[in-house]
Design a protein around this motif. Structure first.
Motif, short mmCIF file in Angstrom:
data_model
loop_
_atom_site.label_atom_id
_atom_site.label_comp_id
_atom_site.label_asym_id
_atom_site.label_seq_id
_atom_site.Cartn_x
_atom_site.Cartn_y
_atom_site.Cartn_z
N UNK A 127 12.06 8.78 -25.78
CA UNK A 127 12.41 8.81 -24.36
C UNK A 127 12.34 7.40 -23.78
N UNK A 128 11.28 6.67 -24.16
CA UNK A 128 11.11 5.33 -23.60
C UNK A 128 12.19 4.37 -24.07
N UNK A 129 12.68 4.56 -25.28
CA UNK A 129 13.70 3.65 -25.82
C UNK A 129 15.06 3.84 -25.17
N UNK A 130 15.33 5.04 -24.68
CA UNK A 130 16.65 5.32 -24.13
C UNK A 130 16.94 4.45 -22.93
N UNK A 162 19.64 8.55 -19.71
CA UNK A 162 18.70 9.62 -19.36
C UNK A 162 18.98 10.12 -17.96
N UNK A 180 8.30 11.68 -29.66
CA UNK A 180 9.24 12.12 -28.61
C UNK A 180 9.16 11.16 -27.42
N UNK A 181 7.92 10.84 -27.02
CA UNK A 181 7.74 9.94 -25.88
C UNK A 181 8.35 8.57 -26.18
N UNK A 215 17.35 13.52 -28.54
CA UNK A 215 16.16 14.32 -28.26
C UNK A 215 16.27 15.73 -28.82
#
Lengths: 346, 356
Positions: free
Chosen positions: A338-341, A346, A334-335, A100
């Motif tokens: 975040x969703x893939x992590x 996270x 970016x979203x 990120x």
């Protein structure tokens, strides 16, 4: 997608055959040239081809030719700033091992902006090179601060903590910038250019001032490419392989701060370019930083030039600052990251 | 509580301990009442100050006579036309933001999950800016549009964060992404508009009470009067939700119903308040934590947070108008206040080694 993903076909993704990389290199270069040409040819004013050619030859007899003469430095600036931000993002993602990381998301560009704004408003900053120095100092302070806040507590600088610290710092600095600029009518003209970045105000002298800084940042970043490859294995393993971990981190961080500080001093804070570009480039050329870093520079230049051209077409006859468009394109990305992590990361 | 009496006692509790607990509870209840009373007095005092003090000072008598509808030369215009709408808007907007902010923070169990951090306020801001600046709407149509967009944004954030259950931290990060996008959408809307000035831009980017009028104030006031009681009716359910979904369900809270009511009411408050004064920076975020500090760990935070919100906007606007040489929009003042608090909150959470 990210270097930390353990994928069944990790080897295939990591080490692309050389021929494929060279193909992509050619493709990206062609795209960049095409975009630069478009950036000179397209604008809020329609200019005939003959006028464009004449203007490139140095004549400024009519309005169209004069417009084209202004578009040339703008294009050069977009290419430089895009390259700087793209590479700075890749280096930051490597140094922090954080998918990120981005000079905008981590609030570093805002730190540079605040330093410039404070210098202009309170300390009578006037010379162009002093502005660049202020921006770099601001970027460095913001980077150290965000990293310190993000690595407090258990688990060190996890992607989530770092991103939250960065986003909070970024929001905080934005408020401070507005508060500093607003009472000063004499510099309030530029208020939006310090809050939302753009390349519209490009001049040859401004470009000349930042180029040396960008060059040093570029060299430092490229020098640390091999070290960043080792860092990706983890600190212990990197040390075991004989890498001086602290040294690599320091040089790479300095390089990226120089790149994004200098870029921000001429173009204002532009977010998300440094986030999007490295992720795309990893898909194309794999995770070897010796290939990745030059590629991110080229792709970053493409992205910013494209966004700038788009900004001039979308709201004719007015213009849209490139910082607005990169946020509109980059935030969904970016979203998605975040969703893939995985939850644990996270 | 009565639940204690119904349960069979397995262990004999010493009488001294019971009286100790009762005494503590009483003390905390008193503290809560005192805090609410003091906050109410402060809000009233600030309202009086905002009505009396300005470029010209009007004594309480003049202000009262204007309030009663009498014609007082000078004061009738300054107080009646300028200061009263502005003050009412400040109070309404502050109460709305405080109430909605603390509702989100309580429901998602994280102070960072306030509507202005996760992009719901900027959704309303972008929608209102689009409706007013580009389409040329006004009044309730703007608010209705803002509500629809706000709800869509809230739903989008929730769905994007949903991946085998919603993780609070992921929701916040996604919200931050959405916020960045909506802010630039607002900037886009403003630059598409033919004639926009810095004043207008400040209003939709950071929030401002400059140019407050009854047309902007009334919808927000009506929304507050309708929605605040609905939200306050859920006080007990919301407090129970803080114990965790499973515990709350076991204690008899109807989870989905409570959540739906709370989200709809909070989003409504945000949308109406934002279409009146713009997304005033960090008020929704600050009100809850400040109220929690004042009240301590007992009872619901809804009322204290609403009062803190009103106080923040009133004081912020007053300082913005007169404390600095230049007129600052209230959003800039609350932004400067809120920014360090945001960083402080993150430092404290990280230090405590929370799961954040």
């Amino acid at each position: 997608m990210t270097s930390t993903d353990t994928h069944p076909t990790a080897d295939a993704i990591t080490w692309r055959p050389r021929s494929r990389r060279v193909t992509w290199l050619v493709v990206v270069l062609v795209v960049l040239v095409a975009l630069a040409a478009a950036s000179i040819a397209v604008g809020s004013r329609d200019v005939a081809w003959s006028d464009i050619v004449a203007a490139l030859g140095g004549t400024t007899d009519n309005l169209g030719q004069a417009a084209v003469t202004k578009r040339v430095p703008r294009t050069v600036l977009a290419v430089l700033v895009g390259a700087a931000l793209g590479m700075a993002g890749a280096v930051m993602q490597g140094v922090t091992r954080n998918p990120l990381a981005d000079p905008g998301v981590l609030g570093i560009n805002m730190g540079a902006s605040l330093a410039v704004v404070v210098g202009l408003a309170w300390f009578g900053l006037s010379s162009a090179s002093a502005t660049v120095w202020a921006a770099i100092a601001g970027a460095a302070v913001a980077a150290v601060f965000v990293y310190a806040v993000g690595s407090l507590g258990r688990g060190g600088a996890t992607p989530l903590k770092l991103a939250l610290a960065g986003a909070a710092t970024s929001a905080a600095l934005t408020s401070l910038i507005t508060a500093v600029v607003l009472p000063r009518n004499d510099i309030a003209e530029n208020v939006l250019s310090f809050e939302i970045g753009g390349v519209g105000g490009a001049t040859w002298s401004g470009i000349g001032t930042v180029v040396p800084f960008l060059a040093v940042g570029l060299v430092l970043s490229l020098l640390s490419a091999r070290g960043l490859n080792s860092l990706a294995l983890g600190d212990e393993l990197a040390t075991g392989l004989g890498e001086r971990v602290a040294m690599v981190r320091g040089v790479a961080a300095l390089g990226s701060v120089l790149l994004c500080g200098a870029a921000t001093s001429v173009a204002g804070p532009i977010a998300f370019v440094g986030l999007v570009v490295p992720h795309l480039c990893r898909l194309l050329v794999g995770v070897d930083h010796r290939w990745l870093l030059p590629f991110t520079a080229l792709t970053g230049a493409c992205l910013l030039t494209a966004a700038d051209v788009l900004g001039r077409i979308l709201v004719r006859p007015s213009e849209l600052d490139v910082g607005i468009l990169t946020a509109l394109i980059g935030a969904p990305f970016f979203i998605a990251v975040v969703r893939r992590q995985k939850l644990r990361e996270l | 509580m009565s639940a204690d009496l119904e349960r069979p006692r397995l262990v004999e509790v010493p009488a001294a301990a019971v009286t100790q607990v009762t005494r503590d509870r009483k003390r905390r209840a008193v503290r809560r009442r005192v805090v609410i009373a003091v906050l109410s007095v402060l809000v009233l005092a600030m309202i009086a100050v905002s009505l009396m003090v300005g470029q010209t000072f009007y004594p309480p008598g003049d202000v009262l006579r204007v309030l009663l509808g009498q014609d007082v030369p000078g004061a009738a215009f300054t107080v009646g036309r300028l200061r009263i709408p502005r003050t009412v808007l400040a109070v309404v907007v502050g109460l709305s933001f405080g109430l909605a902010g603390v509702t989100f923070q309580t429901m998602l169990r994280n102070p960072l999950a306030s509507p202005d951090v996760i992009g719901i306020s900027s959704g309303a801001g972008a929608a209102a800016a689009f409706a007013i600046v580009v389409v040329g709407w006004s009044g309730t149509r703007v608010s209705a549009f803002a509500i629809v967009v706000c709800l869509a944004v809230a739903l989008a954030i929730y769905l994007l964060a949903f991946k085998g259950g919603v993780l609070g931290t992921r929701l916040i990060l996604i919200g931050i992404g959405v916020e960045a996008m909506l802010r630039s959408a607002t900037a886009y809307v403003l630059s598409v508009a033919a004639d926009w000035d810095l004043q207008e831009a400040m209003r939709w980017l950071t929030g401002s009470l400059n140019g407050a009028s009854w047309t902007a104030t009334l919808p927000a006031l009506v929304a507050l009067v309708v929605l605040a009681p609905i939200l306050l009716g859920q006080t007990r359910n919301l407090s129970t939700l803080q114990l965790g979904d499973d515990t709350a369900a076991a204690l008899g809270v109807r989870l989905e119903r409570t959540r739906l009511i709370a989200i709809l009411a909070a989003v409504g408050l945000i949308a109406f308040a934002t279409s009146g004064a713009g997304p005033i920076a960090f008020v929704a975020f600050l009100a809850g934590p400040i109220a929690a500090r004042l009240v301590g760990p007992n009872g619901s935070l809804l009322v204290p947070a609403a009062l803190v919100g009103a106080l923040l906007v009133l004081v912020g606007d007053f300082c913005g108008q007169y404390a600095f040489g230049n007129r600052m929009p209230v959003g800039v003042v609350t932004g400067v206040l809120g920014a360090p608090s945001l960083i402080y909150l993150i430092i404290r959470t990280n230090r405590a080694g929370g799961s954040l």
